[in-house]
Every structure is written in C-alpha cells, then in structure tokens.
Motif scaffolding. Structure first.
Motif, PDB file in Angstrom:
ATOM      1  N   LEU A 233       0.889  -1.043   0.105  1.00 51.56           N
ATOM      2  CA  LEU A 233       0.044  -0.071  -0.103  1.00 51.56           C
ATOM      3  C   LEU A 233       0.876   1.381  -0.164  1.00 51.56           C
ATOM      4  CD1 LEU A 233      -2.835   0.919   0.077  1.00 51.56           C
ATOM      5  CD2 LEU A 233      -2.983   0.826   2.446  1.00 51.56           C
ATOM      6  N   GLY A 234       1.982   1.082   0.417  1.00 56.79           N
ATOM      7  CA  GLY A 234       2.963   2.140   0.551  1.00 56.79           C
ATOM      8  C   GLY A 234       3.461   2.631  -0.827  1.00 56.79           C
ATOM      9  N   GLU A 235       3.734   1.512  -1.634  1.00 59.43           N
ATOM     10  CA  GLU A 235       4.072   1.553  -3.023  1.00 59.43           C
ATOM     11  C   GLU A 235       2.854   2.264  -3.763  1.00 59.43           C
ATOM     12  OE1 GLU A 235       7.780  -1.550  -2.973  1.00 59.43           O
ATOM     13  OE2 GLU A 235       5.895  -1.975  -4.188  1.00 59.43           O
ATOM     14  N   LEU A 236       1.746   1.638  -3.595  1.00 57.54           N
ATOM     15  CA  LEU A 236       0.656   2.217  -4.253  1.00 57.54           C
ATOM     16  C   LEU A 236       0.301   3.611  -4.247  1.00 57.54           C
ATOM     17  CD1 LEU A 236      -1.690  -0.698  -4.012  1.00 57.54           C
ATOM     18  CD2 LEU A 236      -0.938   0.029  -6.271  1.00 57.54           C
ATOM     19  N   THR A 237       0.642   4.234  -2.903  1.00 59.38           N
ATOM     20  CA  THR A 237       0.078   5.533  -2.574  1.00 59.38           C
ATOM     21  C   THR A 237       1.287   6.741  -2.259  1.00 59.38           C
ATOM     22  OG1 THR A 237       0.355   4.967  -0.127  1.00 59.38           O
ATOM     23  CG2 THR A 237      -1.969   4.797  -1.247  1.00 59.38           C
ATOM     24  N   GLY A 238       2.470   5.903  -2.199  1.00 54.06           N
ATOM     25  CA  GLY A 238       3.713   7.058  -1.937  1.00 54.06           C
ATOM     26  C   GLY A 238       3.653   7.633  -0.670  1.00 54.06           C
ATOM     27  N   MET A 239       2.802   6.953   0.252  1.00 57.98           N
ATOM     28  CA  MET A 239       2.862   7.639   1.572  1.00 57.98           C
ATOM     29  C   MET A 239       3.195   6.483   2.610  1.00 57.98           C
ATOM     30  SD  MET A 239      -0.254  10.031   1.634  1.00 57.98           S
ATOM     31  CE  MET A 239      -1.625   9.135   0.652  1.00 57.98           C
ATOM     32  N   PRO A 240       3.632   6.799   3.930  1.00 59.88           N
ATOM     33  CA  PRO A 240       4.110   5.646   4.903  1.00 59.88           C
ATOM     34  C   PRO A 240       2.642   4.890   5.236  1.00 59.88           C
ATOM     35  CG  PRO A 240       4.971   7.967   5.504  1.00 59.88           C
ATOM     36  CD  PRO A 240       3.966   7.749   4.425  1.00 59.88           C
ATOM     37  N   VAL A 241       2.949   3.715   5.772  1.00 63.63           N
ATOM     38  CA  VAL A 241       1.551   2.831   5.928  1.00 63.63           C
ATOM     39  C   VAL A 241       1.876   2.087   7.115  1.00 63.63           C
ATOM     40  CG1 VAL A 241      -0.128   1.014   5.075  1.00 63.63           C
ATOM     41  CG2 VAL A 241       0.833   2.605   3.492  1.00 63.63           C
ATOM     42  N   LYS A 242       0.912   2.032   8.033  1.00 64.40           N
ATOM     43  CA  LYS A 242       1.070   1.191   9.157  1.00 64.40           C
ATOM     44  C   LYS A 242      -0.206   0.364   9.472  1.00 64.40           C
ATOM     45  CE  LYS A 242       3.296  -0.108  12.876  1.00 64.40           C
ATOM     46  NZ  LYS A 242       4.402  -1.384  12.835  1.00 64.40           N
ATOM     47  N   ALA A 243       0.212  -1.077   9.403  1.00 70.01           N
ATOM     48  CA  ALA A 243      -0.936  -2.006   9.381  1.00 70.01           C
ATOM     49  C   ALA A 243      -1.261  -2.779  10.845  1.00 70.01           C
ATOM     50  CB  ALA A 243      -0.919  -2.783   8.575  1.00 70.01           C
ATOM     51  N   GLY A 244      -2.418  -3.135  11.272  1.00 71.63           N
ATOM     52  CA  GLY A 244      -2.657  -3.756  12.344  1.00 71.63           C
ATOM     53  C   GLY A 244      -3.734  -4.811  12.359  1.00 71.63           C
ATOM     54  N   ASN A 245      -3.984  -5.450  13.142  1.00 67.56           N
ATOM     55  CA  ASN A 245      -5.036  -6.432  13.205  1.00 67.56           C
ATOM     56  C   ASN A 245      -6.402  -5.627  13.668  1.00 67.56           C
ATOM     57  OD1 ASN A 245      -6.901  -7.647  15.353  1.00 67.56           O
ATOM     58  ND2 ASN A 245      -6.425  -9.415  13.907  1.00 67.56           N
ATOM     59  N   ASP A 246      -7.552  -5.736  13.015  1.00 64.51           N
ATOM     60  CA  ASP A 246      -8.632  -4.889  13.299  1.00 64.51           C
ATOM     61  C   ASP A 246      -9.144  -4.819  14.742  1.00 64.51           C
ATOM     62  OD1 ASP A 246      -9.535  -7.474  13.210  1.00 64.51           O
ATOM     63  OD2 ASP A 246     -11.093  -7.339  11.734  1.00 64.51           O
TER      64      ASP A 246
END
Ligand SMILES: [Zn+2]
Length: 313
Positions: free
Chosen positions: A99-112
């Motif tokens: 998602l970082g590559e798709l948007t060009g922004m930092p991404v942080k993921a977590g369990n819902d």
C-alpha cells in the motif's frame, strides 16, 4: 509538519475509510466495497484510488499527510506482513510495503480487533488511558490489549486473542479454534444464546424466554431487565466467565480501564454492573477498582484506531 492522516478499516464486505486531522477530527468518511475476486487483488488498489481521489478533491498535498493506518481481519506481524486473511481471500502479503508503494505514503498496519482497542483508547470509552483491555463481544469474542499506548502484537500477531483463553476445562464442545472451553463459547452472542438453550432445557422455571423459536443474546438481556429469573441465571453465568477471565488478564497487564464493545455490549449498564461484580471478586487487590466501561465508538473504532496507529508509529 503534517496535518492530516487516513484511517482505513478493512472488513469482509466493506472497507471503511476516513480522512482525519491529526487531532482526531474526522473531515470525511467513505466506504468502498471489498472486492475479494481473484484472491482479493483489487483490495489495496481500490483503497489507494479512493485516497488519491480524496486528496485531489480536498486539494491536499501528500507532503501534508502523516500517512495511512490500516486495520485488517488477520494476524499482522511486526514487519507489516499479514500471514493470511481468509475473509479477504489473501495469503501472505506485506500490506505496509504494497500500500506504501501504491500511494507513495507511509503505511502502518494492525489487526482490526487490536486497532479498535487503540481507537477506544484514543477517542472512545477508554479516552485518557494509556493501558487498556478491550473485549469485543460479537459473533465471537475479539480483543485488544494496549500497554503504554502500544498494541501488544506478540510473536505471531496473536496478542489480544482473549476470546480463546480457557475458562472452562470441563467443556466437551469444540470452539471455532479447535480447543474446548474458550471464553468465546460463553461470552459471545452465540455463546450466550447457547447458555440460554441449555438453561431452558435444564430448568422448568417460567420464563419470558420460553416458547420462542430462537433465543438471542439480546432477548436474554431484555428479559433480565424485566427481572426474569431464568434470564438472571444466564446473565450470571455469562458474567462469571467474563469477569473471571478479565481478572486474569488484569493480572497480566494491569490496565487503567477495561472496555467492553461489540453487539452484546448494547445491553448497556446492566451488563457492565454484572461483569464488574464478578471481576472484582477475582481481581488482584490493587486492580479491584479498575473501571469497566462501555465502548463508545461503535463501528468507527477501527478507523479511529487506524489513524492513531499511523500517528503513533
Ligand atoms: Zn477458541
């Protein structure tokens, strides 16, 4: 300095998205249908397209955005990889990288479920707390544990899986996880309905719950509020299991507050009172007065928590 961030909550049918100011104000909310076709290959691109369109619409430059926080239905490892997400038809995937590559922004993921706990800590029932346990009582029992404002993820992303703590070693029926006697089997909506069926079979007491095609958790609490004796016994049993389990969890993390959310929590204050009573009986002395509160963000807990996840990374 950045002013904005995005909070994304991915579910099996819809993806909830929100644009936030960094103080937690929601500027805009939208939903995208979860497209699970072809191994869910469109899910991340659809999210990225929605974010791009929103930035254009609001005339926001990417440099003003802190990044994107995202909650997903599966175990997320420290490096931002998801091991699998059955509901999304995904196998192993590095969400933060993709998602970082798709948007060009930092991404942080977590369990819902964990991310929802962070949301309730930031803007919900646990506002102001730094240490919190969230128990989400829905079809199953999910949860999240926050220590010093950080999600406890653990070695396999299974931190906060409180629904599968053993509360009844005598149980003969298996839980969805394969074990027997998990908290989820007694404290979820389906678990409470099962407790009700058993109580109705065992007892010949008059009850508002009798002669119905199906008894739901909501029926049990509604009857309890009408002072129905059998409903009282069912609620007592549910609260014993949940209160006892919460007292054990409190021995491990000593939270400032315990928050109860999910569909079952709509029963409201009466539920909290019963659980608190059983919790107090079993809790370690200094933890006895730890407040148990209702979640307040409902379905928005995930987007709030996702935003907080990227802001506090
Ligand atoms: Zn289980």
């Amino acid at each position: 300095m950045s002013k904005y961030c995005f909070g994304i909550d991915v579910g099996g049918t819809t993806i909830k998205c929100a644009l936030f100011l960094n103080d937690g104000t929601i500027l805009d909310k939208w939903e995208v249908k979860t497209n699970t076709e072809n191994g869910g290959e469109r899910i991340l691109p659809d999210i990225a397209d929605g974010i791009d369109a929103k930035l254009k619409e609001k005339q926001i430059n990417k440099a003003e955005v802190e990044g994107i926080g995202i909650g997903l239905p599966g175990p997320i490892e420290e490096n931002g990889e998801i091991a699998c997400a059955v509901n999304l038809h995904w196998g192993r995937k590095n969400i933060e990288k993709e998602l970082g590559e798709l948007t060009g922004m930092p991404v942080k993921a977590g369990n819902d479920a964990n991310v929802a706990a962070l949301g309730e800590m930031w803007k919900g029932g646990g506002k102001g707390a730094r240490n919190l346990i969230l128990a989400t009582l829905g079809t199953g029992v999910g949860g999240g544990i926050i220590v010093n404002e950080k999600i406890v993820t653990g070695a396999h992303g299974a931190g906060g899986e409180i629904g599968h703590a053993l509360v009844n070693p005598e149980e003969t029926v298996a839980c969805n996880c394969g074990n027997k006697g998990c908290l989820e089997q007694y404290a979820s909506a389906t678990g409470i309905a099962k407790l009700a069926r058993e109580a109705l079979e065992k007892s010949d007491k008059e009850s508002l719950l009798r002669n119905r095609e199906k008894v739901t958790a909501k029926d049990v609490f509604d009857a309890y509020k009408e002072k129905d004796e059998l409903a009282g016994e069912i609620v007592e049993k549910f609260s014993t299991y949940l209160g006892h389990a919460l007292a054990i969890f409190a021995c491990v993390t000593d939270p400032d507050v315990i928050v109860i959310g999910g569909g079952v929590s709509k029963a409201g204050d009466v539920l909290v009172e019963c659980v608190q009573r059983h919790y107090e009986r079993h809790a370690f002395p200094v933890c006895k007065k730890t407040p148990i509160k209702l979640a307040t963000l409902g379905n928005d807990a995930g987007i709030y928590g996702a935003a907080k996840l990227i802001l506090s990374r």
